[in-house]
Scaffold this motif. Structure first.
Motif, PDB file in Angstrom:
ATOM      1  N   PHE A 157      14.361  62.793  -9.770  1.00  0.00           N
ATOM      2  CA  PHE A 157      15.636  62.799 -10.494  1.00  0.00           C
ATOM      3  C   PHE A 157      15.988  61.402 -10.975  1.00  0.00           C
ATOM      4  O   PHE A 157      16.502  61.221 -12.086  1.00  0.00           O
ATOM      5  CB  PHE A 157      16.760  63.343  -9.603  1.00  0.00           C
ATOM      6  CG  PHE A 157      16.832  64.848  -9.569  1.00  0.00           C
ATOM      7  CD1 PHE A 157      16.957  65.583 -10.737  1.00  0.00           C
ATOM      8  CD2 PHE A 157      16.791  65.533  -8.360  1.00  0.00           C
ATOM      9  CE1 PHE A 157      17.034  66.969 -10.708  1.00  0.00           C
ATOM     10  CE2 PHE A 157      16.866  66.924  -8.322  1.00  0.00           C
ATOM     11  CZ  PHE A 157      16.986  67.634  -9.500  1.00  0.00           C
ATOM     12  N   ARG A 158      15.718  60.404 -10.157  1.00  0.00           N
ATOM     13  CA  ARG A 158      15.967  59.028 -10.570  1.00  0.00           C
ATOM     14  C   ARG A 158      15.092  58.663 -11.774  1.00  0.00           C
ATOM     15  O   ARG A 158      15.572  58.067 -12.745  1.00  0.00           O
ATOM     16  CB  ARG A 158      15.674  58.073  -9.416  1.00  0.00           C
ATOM     17  CG  ARG A 158      16.745  58.049  -8.332  1.00  0.00           C
ATOM     18  CD  ARG A 158      18.052  57.545  -8.872  1.00  0.00           C
ATOM     19  NE  ARG A 158      19.017  57.255  -7.814  1.00  0.00           N
ATOM     20  CZ  ARG A 158      20.313  57.462  -7.914  1.00  0.00           C
ATOM     21  NH1 ARG A 158      20.829  57.976  -9.044  1.00  0.00           N
ATOM     22  NH2 ARG A 158      21.124  57.157  -6.940  1.00  0.00           N
ATOM     23  N   GLN A 159      13.830  59.034 -11.721  1.00  0.00           N
ATOM     24  CA  GLN A 159      12.917  58.724 -12.821  1.00  0.00           C
ATOM     25  C   GLN A 159      13.325  59.448 -14.100  1.00  0.00           C
ATOM     26  O   GLN A 159      13.052  58.969 -15.201  1.00  0.00           O
ATOM     27  CB  GLN A 159      11.488  59.097 -12.418  1.00  0.00           C
ATOM     28  CG  GLN A 159      10.901  58.209 -11.335  1.00  0.00           C
ATOM     29  CD  GLN A 159       9.519  58.646 -10.891  1.00  0.00           C
ATOM     30  OE1 GLN A 159       8.985  59.666 -11.354  1.00  0.00           O
ATOM     31  NE2 GLN A 159       8.911  57.894  -9.974  1.00  0.00           N
ATOM     32  N   ALA A 160      13.995  60.604 -13.937  1.00  0.00           N
ATOM     33  CA  ALA A 160      14.448  61.360 -15.109  1.00  0.00           C
ATOM     34  C   ALA A 160      15.741  60.795 -15.687  1.00  0.00           C
ATOM     35  O   ALA A 160      16.217  61.266 -16.725  1.00  0.00           O
ATOM     36  CB  ALA A 160      14.651  62.823 -14.727  1.00  0.00           C
ATOM     37  N   GLY A 161      16.307  59.785 -15.024  1.00  0.00           N
ATOM     38  CA  GLY A 161      17.485  59.112 -15.566  1.00  0.00           C
ATOM     39  C   GLY A 161      18.812  59.536 -14.988  1.00  0.00           C
ATOM     40  O   GLY A 161      19.865  59.118 -15.490  1.00  0.00           O
TER      41      GLY A 161
END
Length: 388
Positions: A157-161
């Motif tokens: 989720f973090r990598q997805a922004g």
């Protein structure tokens, strides 16, 4: 008895929107929501009925302050299913860049492209059902994911922004020690989500845990131990910079859950789906909990209701006090007196006096709030204000 007076000429107030997705791979042992594994045919019929219910609502054109997909497991839906629902919602309600879009997610149910694809649908907040970072206790409560899957989902989720992530954790799981609970919470804090929802496990009668308890096959956590766990939660979150803005909810400054605040401030909300609850114009109702009945009646816009109640002034006032006291902002007796055309300090004078004397309430300027001890006994304190 006198009913609530509605003086506003606005017949379509801003709303919080809740959408219930009942599908689950496996029902958790503590869950008493309408949810579970269903066949593909039931799933298809349910989603069609849900879309039609939204399209045929009487509140078309209302401003949606928040949209919350809960369940069940909303993250079990595929992209096309979610797209149809979000498109229907944006065509039915007025949404803008300030609308909070939340979705509950199970770490074990998301495909690799899910994390980025839901951002394209407008979701800007996710609630990750971690519950524990201990695989033994995850199995104990019937969760289907592992601790590592929770860590991976958070990272994805973090990598997805996503920059607004909530983590749900449960304490007072049967057999859990305070050291194990603190280890769970410390790991969650180390990941630095913007929001934490920390729940004391309660065992409801019509659940797997409820049945085990009734049959003597399960032992609840000692109340004193659960209280110690709650105190640990308050201490650890505070030292990590989280603000406890409600009994079970903690956030970074300015990142409180807007949807939940609608409930706690007794503001209007509209629920879609089986068993969903609504509160608009002083009237509260709940949809049928029977999935077949919901599917049959929802498309017409006349979903069968399991309950409906028009709140009188005394009951509405009591509920607003109860909900307000659960939050860190507390209540303003002066504001409530004006809102409900009564003398709140006089009406509850003995109750306020007794609670202050017992160290459960405090007064800060014009606001009345729970003390730390009051938070420990919040359910008992708040129930005193409800109409008998």
């Amino acid at each position: 008895m006198q009913q609530i007076k509605h003086t506003s000429t606005d017949t379509k107030p801003p709303l919080g929107i809740y959408v219930h997705i009942p599908f689950c791979v496996h029902k958790c042992y503590y869950c008493d929501f309408v949810s579970g594994p269903f066949s593909e045919s039931v799933r298809k019929l349910y989603l069609e009925a849900l879309q039609e219910e939204i399209k045929n609502t009487s509140w078309t054109g209302s401003h949606a302050r928040t949209v919350f997909f809960g369940g069940g497991t909303p993250s079990e839906l595929n992209f096309l299913e979610l797209q149809k629902l979000t498109t229907t919602l944006t065509r039915t309600f007025e949404c803008n860049e300030n609308t909070e879009w939340s979705i509950e997610c199970n770490p074990a149910t998301m495909s690799e492209d899910f994390f980025s694809s839901i951002r394209t649908l407008g979701f800007n907040r996710v609630s990750l059902g971690v519950q524990s970072f201990n695989d033994y206790y995850l199995k104990t409560i019937g969760r289907i994911h592992t601790a590592q899957e929770a860590r991976t989902a958070y990272r994805m989720f973090r990598q997805a922004g996503f920059n607004n992530i909530n983590m749900d954790l449960i304490f007072a799981i049967p057999g859990q020690t305070i050291r194990e609970w603190r280890t769970d919470l410390k790991e969650a804090i180390s990941l630095s989500p913007e929001h934490l929802s920390l729940y004391n496990l309660t065992i409801e009668p019509d659940t797997e845990f409820g049945h085990r308890l009734a049959n003597g096959k399960l032992e609840e956590t000692d109340e004193d131990l659960a209280a110690d766990m709650y105190e640990s939660a308050m201490e650890l979150t505070q030292s990590a910079g989280y603000h406890q803005y409600e009994i079970s909810n903690y956030s970074r400054p300015g990142l409180e859950c807007a949807h939940n605040f609608i409930y706690w401030r007794n503001q209007p909300y509209l629920g879609f789906g089986v068993s969903a609850a609504s509160f608009v114009g002083g009237i509260r109702w709940t949809h049928t909990a029977n999935l077949t009945e919901y599917i049959e009646t929802a498309p017409s816009g006349q979903t069968t209701r399991a309950s409906e109640e028009t709140l009188n002034v005394r009951k509405a006032l009591g509920e607003e006090i109860m909900l307000g006291l659960r939050t860190e902002e507390g209540i303003s007796p002066t504001v409530l007196s004006d809102r409900y055309s009564c003398d709140v300090p006089a009406l509850f004078s003995q109750t306020f006096k007794a609670l202050r004397a017992n160290g459960l309430l405090l007064q800060e300027n014009e606001r009345v709030k729970l003390t730390r001890r009051g938070k420990m006994l919040a359910n008992d304190v708040c129930s005193l204000f409800l109409a008998g």
